[in-house]
Structures are given as structure tokens and as C-alpha cells.
Design a protein around this motif. Sequence first.
Motif, PDB file in Angstrom:
ATOM      1  N   ILE A 404      24.127  11.952  -3.536  1.00  0.00           N
ATOM      2  CA  ILE A 404      23.192  12.436  -4.539  1.00  0.00           C
ATOM      3  C   ILE A 404      23.062  13.940  -4.365  1.00  0.00           C
ATOM      4  N   HIS A 406      21.623  17.994  -5.762  1.00  0.00           N
ATOM      5  CA  HIS A 406      20.339  18.653  -5.994  1.00  0.00           C
ATOM      6  C   HIS A 406      19.811  18.407  -7.410  1.00  0.00           C
ATOM      7  N   GLY A 408      19.982  15.509  -8.911  1.00  0.00           N
ATOM      8  CA  GLY A 408      19.656  14.099  -9.053  1.00  0.00           C
ATOM      9  C   GLY A 408      20.794  13.254  -9.571  1.00  0.00           C
ATOM     10  N   GLN A 409      21.996  13.813  -9.626  1.00  0.00           N
ATOM     11  CA  GLN A 409      23.163  13.059 -10.071  1.00  0.00           C
ATOM     12  C   GLN A 409      23.765  12.283  -8.909  1.00  0.00           C
ATOM     13  N   ASP A 444      25.008  10.640 -14.291  1.00  0.00           N
ATOM     14  CA  ASP A 444      23.886  11.520 -14.635  1.00  0.00           C
ATOM     15  C   ASP A 444      22.740  10.624 -15.069  1.00  0.00           C
ATOM     16  N   SER A 446      19.553  11.158 -15.695  1.00  0.00           N
ATOM     17  CA  SER A 446      18.666  11.643 -16.755  1.00  0.00           C
ATOM     18  C   SER A 446      19.268  11.443 -18.140  1.00  0.00           C
ATOM     19  N   THR A 596      23.777  18.382  -1.201  1.00  0.00           N
ATOM     20  CA  THR A 596      24.247  17.013  -1.400  1.00  0.00           C
ATOM     21  C   THR A 596      23.944  16.197  -0.152  1.00  0.00           C
TER      22      THR A 596
END
Length: 603
Positions: A404, A406, A408-409, A444, A446, A596
Amino acid sequence: MCWLITFYNVFKKGWFLPTFFVLSLFSCKANCSQSQTPHDKHLLSLANSPRWHALLQLDQKLKPRILDKNFILTIDDFSPYNELLETLKRVETESEFRCKFPARMTFLQTEFYKGKRQFDFSSCSDLNKYSDFVPYDSLTLVYASEVLSSTTSMMGHVFFKASGINHKGTPVEHSIAFLSEIKTLNPFKLLYESLIVGMPGFFIVRPYQQDKVRYLNEEKRNLWEYQLRFSDYQRELIKFHIWELKDKHINYLFQDYNCSTLALYVLAVAEPSLKMDELLFVSPVDVIKSVESNHLINKTNVILSDTWATAMYGMEIDRSQRNMIDNYVESGQYKTVLGYIEDPKALLYLQAKTQLVSPKEYTQKPDDSFMRALNKKIDEFQVDLSEYKKPTKTPQDSIVSVQINHAGQLLFSFVPAARYLRSDNEQFFTESQLKIFSVSTLLDVSNEQLSLYEFSAYDVISIPTTAEDVWHDAGKFYLGYKHKYIGNDVKGAIELSGAYGWATLLLPDVEFYSLIGGGIDVCGSDCGGFLSFELGSIVDLIYDSKLLASYQWENKRALKPLEQVKIEISHYMNQKYNLNLSAAKQFSQSAEVRFTVGLDYHF
């Protein structure tokens, strides 16, 4: 026709199996299905025997791995049962059949005829010549350490050593190896043939000393010899099974059916439970781990090349003593230095150093009296190398990773045959990275989008080091698709690149390397070359951890050069799980530091 089986049961105590009985089995397959005799059940039991499956080179789904009709006799209507019936038929109808399939005959006389029938191989001249010249009084599994310059040995190589007294009463040792001949220097064609379509594979039998000299002296590789704990019957099955495979068409595939796969299958003829250890990918180390976990190793012997012996023993002695030995050896003052040394490790360093220095560098070559005196001193003590760089302690070769970043992926990666530079490489002789057919996808969260982030057909990095102040060739090669900075944006591109440089030890636990290279990449209609430069360091930390630090520079055509500094720390929880944390900064793009956190699972 079923009365023939009853007739056979009356006379089966004799050694003779009538031809008409074997032929009748085929007509009985349908008619007798409702009322199987004890003999039918015995045939079915044999056909379902794991050892019979191993003799046919079947995978765990009972599919033949060798599709040569001269090996699988019922290739057009195959089943283990049909193959058994056809074998029994041809034993009676073809006089030369027993000479072609002596392993099957040995299996049948032991497990079908229960010793009441013995097959006579005296008329098999070629088979007898093989048995006379290549005795199997002892069988050893040999592992040669990895060499990343070869596509077929970049994870090591495994083969057999057969030892014994030949027909002339002479002790002999022979290598028995499954190989594939590389016929092209084109890297794309080589990868295509070795990984996708396959290459012709073949067995080779030759004096073991030839391979020993080649691996140790020419290729600077180390050897582990694992003497196997097999009975006479098990060794005879393997000897004859290798004979059966000698002239068959075998398709070599690096990731699917290689020297390791075939070695495991051959060993399964003696110990069928080994086949259970065939997972996604079988590497040379997997074969060693399999025989160890099944308690089949009787004795282990480690033979170091002079390069690695010099490195290992050189690290174990004081630097001043090492420098003294180097100076005396290079000036030819052997007898003088021998008088100063009593430390066993220093003596071993002297022995390896004497062998390693090129004759052109000698002021005076060591004479026989010096070598006898040195060897006499060394023979006074025992050195056990069986725990040094033990292959069975290496992590498994297949890796699943999740990371993961920075933003949030989530990055999911799968590599069927690999090790990362960040992996626990303590049991290997070089720090290296190897990824074959690696796939990474980026989620991704989001935007709820899943995309291909990287596909590495072949990604290799080699950072070999042996001792402080000794420089070795280092390099890297990449072929695949990945997301990278092109200008100010991150885009997906197909890349072919390589680099060459040098590596050394700054301190016992600190490696340093530099690489200069370049390549080409294709991003849509944009295609062009680039130059690259990299400086890096690998530091072994306490608590089973490692630190990687690197500076990378890339100049792509007329675009602004890319500069990146990256630091990565890995912690090895055990042989299966690694935690990793990385931080990277692109100086030419933004002031943002990208973090990461990830987990690697080896299986």
C-alpha cells in the motif's frame, strides 16, 4: 473370454505368462467389469500405484509429461491401466521390449510377479554396456549454485552422480544430467523458446570429474553433494529408468519441465511420495528440500570453488594476516608463509589463494613439496561446511506480495519463479533479484479502478561480492512492461534495458555497487532510447533485516533527466513472510516523498 482369467489363476504360481492370456485382458475390460477377479483387482492396484505413475512420468493429474509414442505406448488412448496392459502384452510379443524398458520390467517382476518371474537382460548388449560402465553402487544428488548469466542455470542446477566399481574393478563416478542445448544468442528468441514453446531436452552421462572441474574452476560455482539413502532396488529402478529416457523426445521448459522437474520425477521412481512436493514451480533447491524433508539424505558434502573459498576464509581471518598471505603468495614465498600459519582457517585461505592466483601472476609456482606440506597441515583437522550457505534454508521461489502506497493504492504482485533484491538472500552467494513472468496490478480504491501496473518477462539483477577491496562484475537486465516517469507523467511503457558495473564489500556487512547502462522504451507512439546510472548499497542489519539504498539517474531523449533516491528496509519474520518499508523521492518531479509498506509471502 473371462474364463481365461480363472485359467490363469490356477497356473499363476508358475513363471510363464501365456501370450493369449494377456491378449484376453483387452476383451475382458468391458465384459468383466461387473465381476472382477482378484487378479483384475491386482492389475488395477498396480495401475494406480504411485511408483507406476512415476515410471510413466505422470503429473499429479495423471497426465503424461513425455508425449513420445516410443515412451507412452498408448498415447492415443492413454490411461495408467491401458499402459500397464500394453506393457504386459509387449513383454510377451516383442523380444527386445525388455531391453527398452528395463525399469518397467524390474517393477513388474518385483510388484506384479512377486519374484516368481525374473527377466533376463543378458541379450541386451547396449543396456549391459551401460550397466558395466556406469555402476550405481551409490547415488548422489548434486546441486550447483546459481549463475545469473545463464537462462537455464540462473536458479542453480541439479543432477545425479552415480558412483561404484565398474566391470573392470575400477572405482568410477559419472554425472547424469538433463540438459537443453542453447542454439541462439538472440535473447528474445531464447526467452521465447525456453519459457513458451520449449526446447529439446536430453540426458547426458559423462565422467563426474569433467562437471566438477567446469563448475568449480571455469564457472566459479559451488557444489553440494547429497548422498541418497536408497536400497539396491530403488537405485536399480532409477538406473534403468534413466536408460528408458535416454533417447526419448522430452520438451524442456524453464518454468514447467526443467532439470529440476525431471530430477524430482526420476527420484519419485524410488520414493513416490516426492511427487507430492511438486507445486507451482520446481526449482533445483526445491528438489533438495524435498529429499531432505523425506529424510533421504545420508551424507552431505560441500565443495567450494577457490573464489568462494578465498572469500569465505578471508572473511574469517584478520585482515593483516590475509594481506600477509596475499603478499607471500604473489611473491612466490610459499614455504616462508607456511611457517607462520597455524590457524586452520588461515591455512585453508592459503590453499584456496594458491589455487586461485593465475600462473601468470606467480613469481614462482608452488612446488609439490609445498603442496604436500600444506595439505598435511590441513588434513590434521576437520572442516564441516554442510551448514555454510545451506540451500535448504533459502525462502521458497514463488512470491505473492501486497503493498500500500502513500496515496492509499494497493499493489498486488505474483511471481511464479523469483526472488527480490530485498529478499533474504543470506544463503545465496550473491545479492540478486530474479523475476520471471512477474505480474503486478494496481487497485485505486478511491476510484475503484484495477489496472496492470507491471509485467516482467525477465528481470534480473546480480550484485556479487566476495571480500573487501575485491571488485566483481555486476549487472542488470529488464524486459517487460511497467509504469515509469516519462517527462512529468507516470505512464505504462514496454522496456528493454540493461546495465553493467562493479560491486565490492566496503565492510563485512556493507556492499556497494555502481551500474551504467541504457535501453529503449515504447509508450504508445512514443519510442526512444535512454541512458541510466545507478549507485547503491546493501546493508545487512541486526534482527534479520536488510537495508537497500540507491541513487538512480535516467536521461530520456530531450526530456529533463530523472533523479531518484530510494531507501528500503526489509524484515524477515521467517522463511515465508517478509515485511518491507520504502521511501522514494523524485528530485526532478516534485518534493513529495512516496512511502510504501508491504508484505511478501514465499510459497
